[in-house]
Design a protein around this motif. Sequence first.
Motif, PDB file in Angstrom:
ATOM      1  N   GLY A   3       0.796  -1.186   0.000  1.00 15.29           N
ATOM      2  CA  GLY A   3       0.000   0.000   0.000  1.00 15.29           C
ATOM      3  C   GLY A   3       0.830   1.237   0.000  1.00 15.29           C
ATOM      4  O   GLY A   3       1.979   1.128   0.070  1.00 15.29           O
ATOM      5  N   VAL A   4       0.383   2.553  -0.062  1.00 14.94           N
ATOM      6  CA  VAL A   4       1.277   3.709   0.009  1.00 14.94           C
ATOM      7  C   VAL A   4       1.232   4.301   1.390  1.00 14.94           C
ATOM      8  O   VAL A   4       0.200   4.572   1.917  1.00 14.94           O
ATOM      9  N   ARG A   5       2.341   4.511   1.921  1.00 15.42           N
ATOM     10  CA  ARG A   5       2.357   5.001   3.277  1.00 15.42           C
ATOM     11  C   ARG A   5       3.292   6.176   3.354  1.00 15.42           C
ATOM     12  O   ARG A   5       4.267   6.278   2.653  1.00 15.42           O
ATOM     13  N   LYS A   6       2.906   7.095   4.229  1.00 11.67           N
ATOM     14  CA  LYS A   6       3.685   8.299   4.422  1.00 11.67           C
ATOM     15  C   LYS A   6       5.097   7.922   4.856  1.00 11.67           C
ATOM     16  O   LYS A   6       5.262   7.154   5.777  1.00 11.67           O
ATOM     17  N   GLY A   7       6.090   8.447   4.172  1.00 15.65           N
ATOM     18  CA  GLY A   7       7.453   8.189   4.587  1.00 15.65           C
ATOM     19  C   GLY A   7       7.971   6.876   4.078  1.00 15.65           C
ATOM     20  O   GLY A   7       9.151   6.676   3.939  1.00 15.65           O
ATOM     21  N   CYS A   8       7.079   5.919   3.818  1.00 15.65           N
ATOM     22  CA  CYS A   8       7.499   4.614   3.336  1.00 15.65           C
ATOM     23  C   CYS A   8       7.434   4.603   1.831  1.00 15.65           C
ATOM     24  O   CYS A   8       7.966   3.727   1.193  1.00 15.65           O
ATOM     25  N   GLU A  87      -2.703  -1.008  12.888  1.00 11.83           N
ATOM     26  CA  GLU A  87      -3.859  -1.575  13.561  1.00 11.83           C
ATOM     27  C   GLU A  87      -4.312  -2.897  12.948  1.00 11.83           C
ATOM     28  O   GLU A  87      -4.932  -3.720  13.618  1.00 11.83           O
ATOM     29  N   ASP A  88      -4.038  -3.092  11.661  1.00 11.15           N
ATOM     30  CA  ASP A  88      -4.465  -4.328  11.010  1.00 11.15           C
ATOM     31  C   ASP A  88      -3.408  -5.427  11.077  1.00 11.15           C
ATOM     32  O   ASP A  88      -3.553  -6.478  10.464  1.00 11.15           O
ATOM     33  N   GLY A  89      -2.336  -5.193  11.831  1.00  9.06           N
ATOM     34  CA  GLY A  89      -1.332  -6.236  12.026  1.00  9.06           C
ATOM     35  C   GLY A  89      -0.108  -6.133  11.139  1.00  9.06           C
ATOM     36  O   GLY A  89       0.882  -6.830  11.391  1.00  9.06           O
ATOM     37  N   TRP A  90      -0.151  -5.300  10.099  1.00  9.20           N
ATOM     38  CA  TRP A  90       1.037  -5.138   9.264  1.00  9.20           C
ATOM     39  C   TRP A  90       2.137  -4.446  10.063  1.00  9.20           C
ATOM     40  O   TRP A  90       1.872  -3.520  10.839  1.00  9.20           O
ATOM     41  N   ARG A  91       3.368  -4.880   9.851  1.00 11.20           N
ATOM     42  CA  ARG A  91       4.520  -4.276  10.529  1.00 11.20           C
ATOM     43  C   ARG A  91       5.480  -3.710   9.484  1.00 11.20           C
ATOM     44  O   ARG A  91       5.764  -4.355   8.478  1.00 11.20           O
ATOM     45  N   PHE A  92       5.960  -2.497   9.754  1.00  9.50           N
ATOM     46  CA  PHE A  92       6.819  -1.792   8.818  1.00  9.50           C
ATOM     47  C   PHE A  92       8.130  -1.411   9.491  1.00  9.50           C
ATOM     48  O   PHE A  92       8.150  -0.937  10.626  1.00  9.50           O
ATOM     49  N   TYR A  93       9.208  -1.623   8.758  1.00 11.49           N
ATOM     50  CA  TYR A  93      10.529  -1.297   9.291  1.00 11.49           C
ATOM     51  C   TYR A  93      10.752   0.219   9.319  1.00 11.49           C
ATOM     52  O   TYR A  93      10.379   0.940   8.393  1.00 11.49           O
ATOM     53  N   VAL A  94      11.365   0.661  10.379  1.00 11.10           N
ATOM     54  CA  VAL A  94      11.809   2.052  10.510  1.00 11.10           C
ATOM     55  C   VAL A  94      13.327   2.019  10.622  1.00 11.10           C
ATOM     56  O   VAL A  94      13.887   1.318  11.487  1.00 11.10           O
ATOM     57  N   LEU A  95      13.999   2.739   9.736  1.00 13.08           N
ATOM     58  CA  LEU A  95      15.453   2.776   9.719  1.00 13.08           C
ATOM     59  C   LEU A  95      15.945   3.992  10.509  1.00 13.08           C
ATOM     60  O   LEU A  95      15.459   5.106  10.294  1.00 13.08           O
ATOM     61  N   VAL A  96      16.883   3.726  11.397  1.00 13.98           N
ATOM     62  CA  VAL A  96      17.416   4.792  12.255  1.00 13.98           C
ATOM     63  C   VAL A  96      18.927   4.870  12.033  1.00 13.98           C
ATOM     64  O   VAL A  96      19.712   4.178  12.694  1.00 13.98           O
ATOM     65  N   PRO A  97      19.379   5.713  11.083  1.00 12.92           N
ATOM     66  CA  PRO A  97      20.813   5.880  10.858  1.00 12.92           C
ATOM     67  C   PRO A  97      21.460   6.607  12.036  1.00 12.92           C
ATOM     68  O   PRO A  97      20.897   7.568  12.563  1.00 12.92           O
ATOM     69  N   VAL A  98      22.645   6.133  12.415  1.00 10.99           N
ATOM     70  CA  VAL A  98      23.347   6.710  13.559  1.00 10.99           C
ATOM     71  C   VAL A  98      24.805   6.968  13.179  1.00 10.99           C
ATOM     72  O   VAL A  98      25.476   6.092  12.618  1.00 10.99           O
ATOM     73  N   ASP A  99      25.279   8.167  13.469  1.00 11.17           N
ATOM     74  CA  ASP A  99      26.705   8.478  13.341  1.00 11.17           C
ATOM     75  C   ASP A  99      27.336   8.133  14.688  1.00 11.17           C
ATOM     76  O   ASP A  99      27.143   8.855  15.672  1.00 11.17           O
ATOM     77  N   ASN A 106      20.227  10.507  12.255  1.00  8.86           N
ATOM     78  CA  ASN A 106      20.017  11.334  11.074  1.00  8.86           C
ATOM     79  C   ASN A 106      19.012  10.648  10.146  1.00  8.86           C
ATOM     80  O   ASN A 106      19.146   9.462   9.846  1.00  8.86           O
ATOM     81  N   ASP A 107      17.987  11.379   9.726  1.00  9.47           N
ATOM     82  CA  ASP A 107      17.054  10.904   8.701  1.00  9.47           C
ATOM     83  C   ASP A 107      16.350   9.603   9.073  1.00  9.47           C
ATOM     84  O   ASP A 107      16.410   8.613   8.348  1.00  9.47           O
ATOM     85  N   ILE A 108      15.661   9.567  10.196  1.00  8.27           N
ATOM     86  CA  ILE A 108      14.851   8.396  10.554  1.00  8.27           C
ATOM     87  C   ILE A 108      13.687   8.306   9.575  1.00  8.27           C
ATOM     88  O   ILE A 108      13.006   9.297   9.309  1.00  8.27           O
ATOM     89  N   HIS A 109      13.444   7.118   9.012  1.00 14.46           N
ATOM     90  CA  HIS A 109      12.386   6.998   8.008  1.00 14.46           C
ATOM     91  C   HIS A 109      11.893   5.555   7.902  1.00 14.46           C
ATOM     92  O   HIS A 109      12.578   4.615   8.287  1.00 14.46           O
ATOM     93  N   PHE A 110      10.668   5.418   7.365  1.00 10.93           N
ATOM     94  CA  PHE A 110      10.164   4.095   7.022  1.00 10.93           C
ATOM     95  C   PHE A 110      10.984   3.557   5.863  1.00 10.93           C
ATOM     96  O   PHE A 110      11.381   4.304   4.964  1.00 10.93           O
ATOM     97  N   ALA A 111      11.236   2.268   5.865  1.00 11.90           N
ATOM     98  CA  ALA A 111      12.044   1.652   4.810  1.00 11.90           C
ATOM     99  C   ALA A 111      11.345   1.764   3.467  1.00 11.90           C
ATOM    100  O   ALA A 111      10.156   1.480   3.343  1.00 11.90           O
TER     101      ALA A 111
END
Length: 224
Positions: A3-8, A87-99, A106-111
């Motif tokens: 589906g289309v998701r904000k940030g993803c 809410e429907d059970g789908w799980r989405f990765y969130v990437l957290v870049p770290v220096d 820096n730039d945390i975002h959905f994969a």
Amino acid sequence: MWGVRKGCGWLISAGVLCGIVATAVFAKEPDFPPNGTPYAQAKASLLRQGLKLAPDKPVHPDPHNRELDCDPPGSTDCQALFLHKEEDGWRFYVLVPVDVRSGKVNDIHFAWRGEGHEAIPPPEPPDVPKLRGSYGAARQKLRKLGYMPIRAVGSPGRTCANEECNRTLVIREGICASDIAVCEMFWRAPDGRILEVMTSGEIRGGDIDYVTWSTWSKQRWTTE
């Protein structure tokens, strides 16, 4: 998988998907900490909002913080992985870049699709038809079971007829992304329910990724 998701990057109507094709019932969007936040604070913020550290084992863990994956080994540019559950059970990765030199994010975002972290679907409903393998074979099985394809509201999906892709096939029940080989197929069950079949792959509709019950409004919304 979807589906289309904000940030993803995945609004179906835009044809850009993150993972499999799926339109989730979105939970409250997480509030990502701003760039420059110390990682410890960012992590605490994400955990408070219900995100979980992903179970994926780092390939090249940072020697001082083993949940950070550093590529290439010894790099100061590392990354942590979290999972956000809808809410429907789908799980989405969130990437957290770290220096790791500064310890800040820096730039945390959905994969995005292509970053190697596909969305994780919930278990399939127990009463959906058991479909696996090629969509072409599944299509024949669904017809034998009395299911009827639902014509796409907008332009029907197109797929390669062979590996050379010198000929294309029209899948009238298919709603496919314009730039990547992922599709959603909608069928009407004998009892009137709407079945959604999610596929990926370039040839003859690809292979089955996920099957679930859907709605008429979902089928129509996807192409509007």
